[in-house]
Design a protein around this motif. Structure first.
Motif, PDB file in Angstrom:
ATOM      1  N   GLY A  18       0.755  -1.137  -0.107  1.00 40.89           N
ATOM      2  CA  GLY A  18      -0.088  -0.025   0.007  1.00 40.89           C
ATOM      3  C   GLY A  18       0.932   1.247  -0.015  1.00 40.89           C
ATOM      4  N   THR A  19       1.846   1.191   0.755  1.00 36.04           N
ATOM      5  CA  THR A  19       2.907   2.271   0.743  1.00 36.04           C
ATOM      6  C   THR A  19       3.562   2.620  -0.657  1.00 36.04           C
ATOM      7  N   ARG A  20       3.925   1.608  -1.193  1.00 39.91           N
ATOM      8  CA  ARG A  20       4.572   1.617  -2.534  1.00 39.91           C
ATOM      9  C   ARG A  20       3.851   1.989  -3.580  1.00 39.91           C
ATOM     10  N   ARG A  21       2.320   1.635  -3.492  1.00 46.72           N
ATOM     11  CA  ARG A  21       1.344   2.068  -4.370  1.00 46.72           C
ATOM     12  C   ARG A  21       1.149   3.679  -4.263  1.00 46.72           C
ATOM     13  N   GLU A  22       0.882   4.196  -2.879  1.00 46.75           N
ATOM     14  CA  GLU A  22       0.757   5.470  -2.821  1.00 46.75           C
ATOM     15  C   GLU A  22       1.837   6.306  -3.133  1.00 46.75           C
ATOM     16  N   LEU A  23       3.101   5.987  -2.985  1.00 49.52           N
ATOM     17  CA  LEU A  23       4.211   6.807  -3.225  1.00 49.52           C
ATOM     18  C   LEU A  23       4.350   6.708  -4.720  1.00 49.52           C
ATOM     19  N   ARG A  24       4.188   5.926  -5.526  1.00 54.66           N
ATOM     20  CA  ARG A  24       4.174   5.829  -6.974  1.00 54.66           C
ATOM     21  C   ARG A  24       3.025   6.772  -7.479  1.00 54.66           C
ATOM     22  N   GLN A  25       1.779   6.671  -6.877  1.00 54.26           N
ATOM     23  CA  GLN A  25       0.867   7.568  -7.088  1.00 54.26           C
ATOM     24  C   GLN A  25       1.123   8.976  -7.233  1.00 54.26           C
ATOM     25  N   LEU A  26       1.865   9.210  -5.806  1.00 57.00           N
ATOM     26  CA  LEU A  26       1.974  10.539  -5.483  1.00 57.00           C
ATOM     27  C   LEU A  26       2.993  11.201  -6.504  1.00 57.00           C
ATOM     28  N   LEU A  28       3.452  10.277  -9.900  1.00 58.31           N
ATOM     29  CA  LEU A  28       2.952  10.433 -11.163  1.00 58.31           C
ATOM     30  C   LEU A  28       1.900  11.533 -11.120  1.00 58.31           C
ATOM     31  N   GLU A  29       1.095  11.570 -10.051  1.00 62.78           N
ATOM     32  CA  GLU A  29       0.320  12.819  -9.830  1.00 62.78           C
ATOM     33  C   GLU A  29       0.861  14.335  -9.774  1.00 62.78           C
ATOM     34  N   SER A  30       2.097  14.408  -9.205  1.00 60.82           N
ATOM     35  CA  SER A  30       2.770  15.578  -8.976  1.00 60.82           C
ATOM     36  C   SER A  30       3.451  15.701 -10.329  1.00 60.82           C
ATOM     37  N   GLU A  31       3.908  14.780 -11.040  1.00 63.65           N
ATOM     38  CA  GLU A  31       4.779  15.088 -12.540  1.00 63.65           C
ATOM     39  C   GLU A  31       3.468  15.508 -13.445  1.00 63.65           C
ATOM     40  N   ALA A  32       2.336  14.969 -13.542  1.00 67.39           N
ATOM     41  CA  ALA A  32       1.273  15.244 -14.359  1.00 67.39           C
ATOM     42  C   ALA A  32       0.681  16.521 -14.040  1.00 67.39           C
ATOM     43  N   ASN A  33       0.692  17.039 -12.907  1.00 65.51           N
ATOM     44  CA  ASN A  33       0.290  18.421 -12.252  1.00 65.51           C
ATOM     45  C   ASN A  33       1.443  19.662 -13.097  1.00 65.51           C
ATOM     46  N   CYS A  34       2.501  19.281 -12.793  1.00 69.56           N
ATOM     47  CA  CYS A  34       3.501  19.971 -13.106  1.00 69.56           C
ATOM     48  C   CYS A  34       3.652  20.240 -14.649  1.00 69.56           C
ATOM     49  N   HIS A  35       3.334  19.031 -15.510  1.00 72.40           N
ATOM     50  CA  HIS A  35       3.469  19.326 -17.130  1.00 72.40           C
ATOM     51  C   HIS A  35       2.205  20.138 -17.395  1.00 72.40           C
ATOM     52  N   ARG A  36       0.909  19.736 -16.615  1.00 74.40           N
ATOM     53  CA  ARG A  36      -0.169  20.506 -17.025  1.00 74.40           C
ATOM     54  C   ARG A  36      -0.015  22.004 -17.020  1.00 74.40           C
ATOM     55  N   ARG A  37       0.645  22.452 -15.732  1.00 68.49           N
ATOM     56  CA  ARG A  37       1.037  23.962 -15.298  1.00 68.49           C
ATOM     57  C   ARG A  37       1.842  24.538 -16.207  1.00 68.49           C
ATOM     58  N   MET A  38       3.073  23.753 -16.743  1.00 65.83           N
ATOM     59  CA  MET A  38       4.038  24.107 -17.579  1.00 65.83           C
ATOM     60  C   MET A  38       3.411  24.328 -19.066  1.00 65.83           C
ATOM     61  N   ALA A  39       2.464  23.730 -19.415  1.00 64.85           N
ATOM     62  CA  ALA A  39       1.795  23.682 -20.693  1.00 64.85           C
ATOM     63  C   ALA A  39       1.086  25.123 -20.654  1.00 64.85           C
ATOM     64  N   LYS A  40       0.461  25.350 -19.473  1.00 66.66           N
ATOM     65  CA  LYS A  40      -0.336  26.544 -19.644  1.00 66.66           C
ATOM     66  C   LYS A  40       0.530  27.772 -19.647  1.00 66.66           C
ATOM     67  N   GLU A  41       2.043  27.789 -19.127  1.00 71.16           N
ATOM     68  CA  GLU A  41       2.639  28.643 -18.945  1.00 71.16           C
ATOM     69  C   GLU A  41       3.908  28.430 -20.001  1.00 71.16           C
ATOM     70  N   ASP A  42       3.439  28.121 -21.211  1.00 72.90           N
ATOM     71  CA  ASP A  42       4.591  27.944 -22.277  1.00 72.90           C
ATOM     72  C   ASP A  42       5.761  27.355 -21.864  1.00 72.90           C
ATOM     73  N   GLY A  43       5.707  26.280 -21.194  1.00 71.38           N
ATOM     74  CA  GLY A  43       6.871  25.242 -20.756  1.00 71.38           C
ATOM     75  C   GLY A  43       7.680  25.780 -19.838  1.00 71.38           C
ATOM     76  N   ASP A  44       7.509  26.661 -19.249  1.00 72.88           N
ATOM     77  CA  ASP A  44       8.311  27.579 -18.082  1.00 72.88           C
ATOM     78  C   ASP A  44       8.529  26.477 -16.975  1.00 72.88           C
ATOM     79  N   ASN A  45       9.721  25.919 -17.064  1.00 71.44           N
ATOM     80  CA  ASN A  45       9.907  24.866 -15.839  1.00 71.44           C
ATOM     81  C   ASN A  45      10.656  25.499 -14.944  1.00 71.44           C
ATOM     82  N   HIS A  46      11.231  26.673 -14.988  1.00 73.26           N
ATOM     83  CA  HIS A  46      12.153  27.357 -14.058  1.00 73.26           C
ATOM     84  C   HIS A  46      11.439  27.498 -12.642  1.00 73.26           C
ATOM     85  N   HIS A  47      10.462  27.295 -12.260  1.00 74.67           N
ATOM     86  CA  HIS A  47       9.903  27.500 -11.166  1.00 74.67           C
ATOM     87  C   HIS A  47       9.354  26.288 -10.627  1.00 74.67           C
TER      88      HIS A  47
END
Length: 159
Positions: A18-26, A28-47
């Motif tokens: 259960g811990t492994r599953r939660e950590l992997r999910q965390l 994946l979700e944080s990476e997806a959220n960052c990619h969505r926000r970067m797409a909205k901000e024209d790929g700005d990954n400096h922040h």
């Protein structure tokens, strides 16, 4: 933007499923959220603030598993034997491959050693040692470490 990266061997049976599953999910979700926000901000990954959770991680074990992967690729004929001389080939097989090498490593508790932490990645990091124990390492202690770091002249192995 905050991205979570888990370092270490999560396939180890000593870590509850259960811990492994939660950590992997965390992760994946944080990476997806960052990619969505970067797409909205024209790929700005400096922040993007990347928080690395070292769970079941050891620098020596990481170097060994990366070396095994590299050797397997050579044995299968996917890479020439000369790949053994290419640091980049080993680096991309490390569990830390998705994060930049650290500029600063803070060691708390008065210890003056790395304790098997980021051995490959720390080659050019500045090492700051604090007598404060981790639970007591507060904003003031962090500011002191950053002031110290700001005074350093980075040479990356040169003079």
């Amino acid at each position: 933007k905050i991205q979570i990266q888990v370092l270490g061997d999560l396939d180890d049976d000593r870590i509850p499923e259960g811990t492994r599953r939660e950590l992997r999910q965390l992760e994946l979700e944080s990476e997806a959220n960052c990619h969505r926000r970067m797409a909205k901000e024209d790929g700005d990954n400096h922040h993007v603030l990347t928080i690395c959770l070292a769970i079941n991680y050891g620098g020596r074990a990481d170097i060994l598993q990366a070396t095994k992967q590299l050797a397997q690729s050579i044995a299968k004929g996917e890479l020439p034997m000369e790949a053994l001389n290419d640091e980049a080939e080993l680096s991309k097989r490390m569990r830390t491959s998705r994060m930049p090498d650290p500029d600063l490593i803070v060691r708390t508790g008065g210890e003056k050693r790395l304790s098997n932490f980021l051995l490959w990645d720390a080659a050019y990091a500045e090492l700051y040692f604090s007598d404060a124990l981790w639970p007591d390492f507060d904003e003031g202690a962090l500011e002191e470490a950053l002031r110290w770091y700001g005074k350093r002249k980075r040479r990356f192995g040169g003079r």
